[in-house]
Design a protein around this motif. Structure first.
Motif: not given
Length: 458
Positions: A392-393, A379-382, A398-400, A366-371
């Motif tokens: 994640l609420h 910020q939500s991926l972790d 409505y969701t990501m 995860v820390p290596f993923i940059k979008i």
């Protein structure tokens, strides 16, 4: 202090024929066997002089392992035979060379293997696995499913890891063809006409592909109808890939799960074998309109089908046990049920360990993923990867997934979020699905990505 009823049985020496009555109390059975050996002036140890009691003298009579069997022997006045463990294994393996009553002889070997770990390991030591495999591969009349019940028990209890590594070539195309034909019968052998599904054959096939990836070449050769690696399609017999592929979309649950599990296992086993993967892809492409191989690129794909097959095995055996009317049949069904449940638990624990390993790896990545194009997603991926999609609420349903579809995010981002979400067609409080937002944003590429994700998750 003896708390249970005493059991008295007649025991016969397997060589001299001398008989004597012995009392069995609540001590461990092998302790009494040691006493019997002493009375018969025989050596007893856990190596070359390991002795067991058998309920009779036939090749299919069970080894005594429980008090219930002793009570049954006392009731029926069955004479127990004291025999050397190594001799018993040799006799039962030698019995496989005879065609007559082969199914019963295989069950006799199974009863021997499951009765004691020492006997199972003795089977491995004297190449008993090879004898069972050759019986299946070379004898057209051999009951494959019964043989695989026996082989699975040897795999489970016989400490056979080193033997398997040294004898990979013993599992050839002829053997794998028998397994595949048993799991995926020809059109004139309807799958629904079978009394029981071939769970043992499926488990044996998956075990070998997982433990011995090199076997995947032999399995592929069998599936194209060849008898050795490198031969052309259909050179020896009918190809089996069509039956396997047809089962993927069939109505029969076991066949469908088995097809997914087998193709996933073969694909995973061939990860390091580029030539084999090319041949597999070519065969599967010739049987389908799309690139079906992509469905089996992920090693974890085998988890769900295998779980389904294992649970179904338990249900089948439980039903069979409940309908048994005779005590002997009920005990036999119960033993098979216990064995299947044990296999299911072991497979489930292995799957959980593999899933935990994959989850840990994802968390490390995860820390290596940059979008850069969408910090909200980054910020939500972790949290999603560590704690799951539902952690994640968002408001009003409505969701990501709705967010990336509506915002016109990059197609790769949409695909990543889509793979993580647990409901690609979830509606928010306004009744909108992610695909609806993508269409409203007029992003044709994102619409295409979401449509493909919807197809895969159905």
């Amino acid at each position: 202090m003896v708390s249970g009823p005493l059991v008295t049985c007649t025991v016969c020496h397997h060589v001299t024929g001398h008989e004597e009555d012995f009392v069995f109390d609540d001590r461990p059975l092998q302790s009494t066997v040691k006493t019997i050996c002493k009375e018969f002036k025989l050596q007893y140890d856990d190596e070359d002089n390991f002795h067991v009691l058998v309920a009779g003298t036939g090749l299919t009579d069970p080894v005594i392992t429980s008090r219930a069997q002793l009570l049954e022997a006392e009731k029926t006045r069955t004479t127990l035979t004291l025999t050397l463990g190594s001799k018993l294994v040799e006799q039962r393996l030698a019995g496989l060379q005879e065609d007559e009553n082969l199914q019963q002889r295989l069950w006799g070997l199974f009863e021997t293997v499951r009765s004691d770990v020492w006997l199972a390991e003795e089977v491995v030591q004297i190449d008993g696995i090879k004898q069972v495999v050759q019986t299946v591969a070379n004898n057209e009349k051999a009951p494959t499913e019964t043989a695989m019940v026996c082989l699975n028990e040897i795999f489970r209890t016989g400490n056979c890891t080193d033997w398997l590594k040294d004898n990979t070539e013993g599992f050839g195309p002829a053997f794998f063809r028998k397994l595949l034909v048993t799991i995926f019968p020809h059109s004139n052998q309807a799958a629904d006409s079978r009394k029981e599904q071939p769970y043992a054959s499926l488990n044996a096939l998956l075990f070998l592909l997982q433990r011995l990836p090199a076997c995947s070449r032999a399995a592929h050769a069998a599936a194209i109808g060849a008898m050795r690696w490198g031969e052309g399609k259909g050179t020896a017999c009918e190809a089996l890939y069509p039956s396997i592929v047809d089962s993927l979309d069939g109505d029969e649950d076991f066949q469908r799960s088995a097809a997914e599990a087998v193709l996933s296992a073969m694909s995973a086993a061939a990860v390091e074998d580029r030539e084999l993967r090319i041949f597999m892809r070519r065969e599967l492409l010739s049987e389908t309109e799309g690139d079906i191989m992509s469905r089996f690129e992920t090693p974890g794909q085998v988890v769900e089908p295998l779980l389904t097959a294992s649970m179904a095995a338990c249900v089948d055996l439980a039903v069979a046990h409940s309908r048994a009317t005779e005590q002997s049949k009920a005990l036999d069904k119960l033993r098979k049920l216990e064995g299947k449940i044990q296999h299911m638990h072991e497979d489930r624990e292995k799957m959980r360990a593999e899933m935990r390993k994959q989850h840990t790896l994802m968390c490390k990545l995860v820390p290596f993923i940059k979008i850069d194009s969408d910090p909200v997603v980054e910020q939500s991926l972790d949290g999603i990867i560590r704690f799951g999609w539902d952690s994640l609420h968002w408001k009003r349903g409505y969701t990501m997934m709705h967010y990336v579809a509506e915002s016109g995010a990059d197609a790769d981002v949409v695909e990543l979020v889509g793979l993580l979400c647990n409901d690609i067609d979830k509606r928010d409080e306004s009744g909108m699905r992610p695909i609806d937002y993508a269409r409203a944003s007029e992003s044709e590429e994102n619409v295409k990505v979401i449509e493909e994700l919807r197809g895969k998750k159905k």
